[in-house]
Design a protein around this motif. Structure first.
Motif, mmCIF file in Angstrom:
data_model
loop_
_atom_site.group_PDB
_atom_site.id
_atom_site.type_symbol
_atom_site.label_atom_id
_atom_site.label_comp_id
_atom_site.label_asym_id
_atom_site.label_seq_id
_atom_site.Cartn_x
_atom_site.Cartn_y
_atom_site.Cartn_z
ATOM 1 N N ILE A 139 0.840 -1.205 0.000
ATOM 2 C CA ILE A 139 0.000 0.000 0.000
ATOM 3 C C ILE A 139 0.873 1.251 0.000
ATOM 4 N N ASP A 143 1.916 4.976 -3.344
ATOM 5 C CA ASP A 143 1.825 6.439 -3.261
ATOM 6 C C ASP A 143 2.334 7.074 -4.555
ATOM 7 N N ALA A 168 -8.776 -2.331 -2.095
ATOM 8 C CA ALA A 168 -9.529 -1.281 -1.405
ATOM 9 C C ALA A 168 -8.655 -0.055 -1.159
ATOM 10 N N ALA A 169 -7.408 -0.283 -0.752
ATOM 11 C CA ALA A 169 -6.491 0.833 -0.519
ATOM 12 C C ALA A 169 -6.179 1.563 -1.829
ATOM 13 N N ARG A 171 -8.096 1.853 -4.417
ATOM 14 C CA ARG A 171 -9.261 2.655 -4.808
ATOM 15 C C ARG A 171 -9.295 3.964 -4.022
ATOM 16 N N GLU A 172 -8.952 3.897 -2.745
ATOM 17 C CA GLU A 172 -8.920 5.117 -1.931
ATOM 18 C C GLU A 172 -7.852 6.087 -2.427
ATOM 19 N N LYS A 173 -6.748 5.559 -2.927
ATOM 20 C CA LYS A 173 -5.652 6.408 -3.401
ATOM 21 C C LYS A 173 -5.826 6.831 -4.860
ATOM 22 N N GLY A 174 -6.875 6.339 -5.515
ATOM 23 C CA GLY A 174 -7.064 6.651 -6.924
ATOM 24 C C GLY A 174 -6.142 5.882 -7.843
ATOM 25 N N GLY A 195 -12.733 -6.303 -5.667
ATOM 26 C CA GLY A 195 -12.394 -4.891 -5.771
ATOM 27 C C GLY A 195 -11.379 -4.522 -6.822
#
Length: 393
Positions: A139, A143, A168-169, A171-174, A195
């Motif tokens: 994850i 970045d 899921a991570a 998707r949160e970070k785009g 996901g």
């Protein structure tokens, strides 16, 4: 009481649907065509009449696409000429110069070559995380990235990734996610349901099942992503022929039964190998105590017959002699067919930036549909020769 059909039923039921009129064969006919004739000039470009040109695919390609999409839980799926093309098309479609792709250091060799050679030359950087990285490390490596290429299990060393958590991570970070799901064949694991944005696989392997064709598939659950992938396929002209599609469709009908048998036999062979003094480790996630077993047990509904075997000492010459001594294992690349195969893979570790420490040579085995007792007897006689060379009296 109604129930949802099982995979075995879902992959066959379209073959037995009643015809709307007259009679029809169980399997669609092979239509070999480049030019498709029209009833009038006004219909030359009318898509409502079906394909405009043979490159768009005929009946068998469309039926195969629909069946793969149903199996993957996708809104659409596309066929590609090879499994490698199924990986490279999303990379081309979803990234631009200046973007960064994150991938495991254990990435499939040709995928890695494409990233390091083709994509790098076009301004796309690849960041490799260690194959045994934790979920938090993967994850963190995302970045600033545009896309994460997932392999789970990883090539050759079979490390597992917590796909639902990583997806899921992302998707949160785009960050977009593409998973090479060839090992699970879109059946033992469904990335889109966990996901992932894009699921790809080499149809050449388990879906086809007979080592006689080359093909890949790309499946998506998002129409916007699907449009980008379709545009890339259309622009590059990466399409498939009807004969190969027909063979793949025929193979797909029996995929659940064949995969179950591959997995059952492979687990027997893996457990037997793990107890051999010549073997340091068996890399096969379904095997208790093996790498990634807990994640496999949590997320997977089945397994492939592909595994890695790390030997306890010995030289590269010993590994080659072992392969030469086998009589039931073919020596050749790819896997997923009915036959058992063996390859020597230690040299590929030199491609990695974080190469694992191995006690001896790495052999990759694909356990086919032969009797596992016969395969173990073949391995036993080859290992007898290994002992005489590696541990002389």
């Amino acid at each position: 009481m109604s129930r949802s059909p099982s995979d075995r039923t879902r992959l066959i039921r379209s073959a037995t649907r009643k015809p709307t009129e007259g009679r029809r064969p169980v399997n669609p006919p092979i239509e070999r065509a480049s030019t498709l004739l029209n009833p009038s000039a006004s219909t030359l470009r009318d898509p409502s009449l079906g394909p405009v040109y043979g490159i768009d695919g005929m009946t068998v390609q469309h039926e195969l696409r629909a069946l793969i999409a149903e199996m993957e839980g996708a809104i659409d799926a596309w066929l590609t000429p090879t499994g490698l093309a199924a990986v490279t098309i999303p990379l081309l479609a979803l990234t631009r110069p200046g973007d960064t792709v994150v991938a495991t250091d254990a990435a499939y060799g040709p995928s890695r070559r494409f990233l390091d050679r083709h994509m790098a030359a076009r301004g796309v950087t690849t960041r490799y995380h260690p194959a045994d990285a934790t979920t938090d490390q993967i994850i963190g490596a995302m970045d600033g990235a545009k896309l994460l290429l997932i392999e789970s299990p990883a090539s050759l060393t079979f490390e597992m990734i917590d796909v639902p958590a990583v997806a899921a991570a992302a998707r949160e970070k785009g960050v977009l996610t593409v998973m090479d799901n060839t090992w699970a064949a879109g059946l033992a694991f469904r990335p889109l349901a966990h996901g992932v944005d894009v699921s790809v696989q080499a149809i050449s392997k388990y879906a086809a099942g007979h080592s006689d064709l080359l093909m890949g598939a790309v499946a998506v659950s998002d129409a916007r992503i699907g449009k980008a992938i379709f545009n890339t396929i259309e622009d590059m002209g990466w399409h498939t022929a009807p004969d190969e599609a027909w063979l793949a469709l025929r193979g797909l009908r029996t995929l659940p039964l064949r995969m179950n048998e591959h997995a059952r036999s492979a687990l027997q062979v893996a457990a037997w190998l793990q107890d051999r003094p010549e073997v340091a480790r068996v890399l096969y996630p379904p095997l208790p105590g093996s790498v990634g077993h807990d994640l496999w047990a949590r997320d997977y509904a089945g397994a492939a017959g592909l595994m890695g075997v790390v030997f306890n000492g010995g030289s590269e010459a010993d590994a080659e002699a072992l392969l030469d001594a086998l009589t039931l294992f073919g020596l050749g690349y790819s896997w997923g067919g009915f036959e058992s195969l063996a390859t020597h893979e230690t040299s590929q570790m030199t491609l990695r930036r974080h190469a694992p420490a191995l006690k001896g040579p790495l052999i990759r085995l694909h356990i086919g549909l032969e009797d596992p007792a016969d395969l173990m007897a073949d391995l036993d006689q080859a290992l007898t020769g290994w002992r005489s060379r590696s541990y002389p009296a």
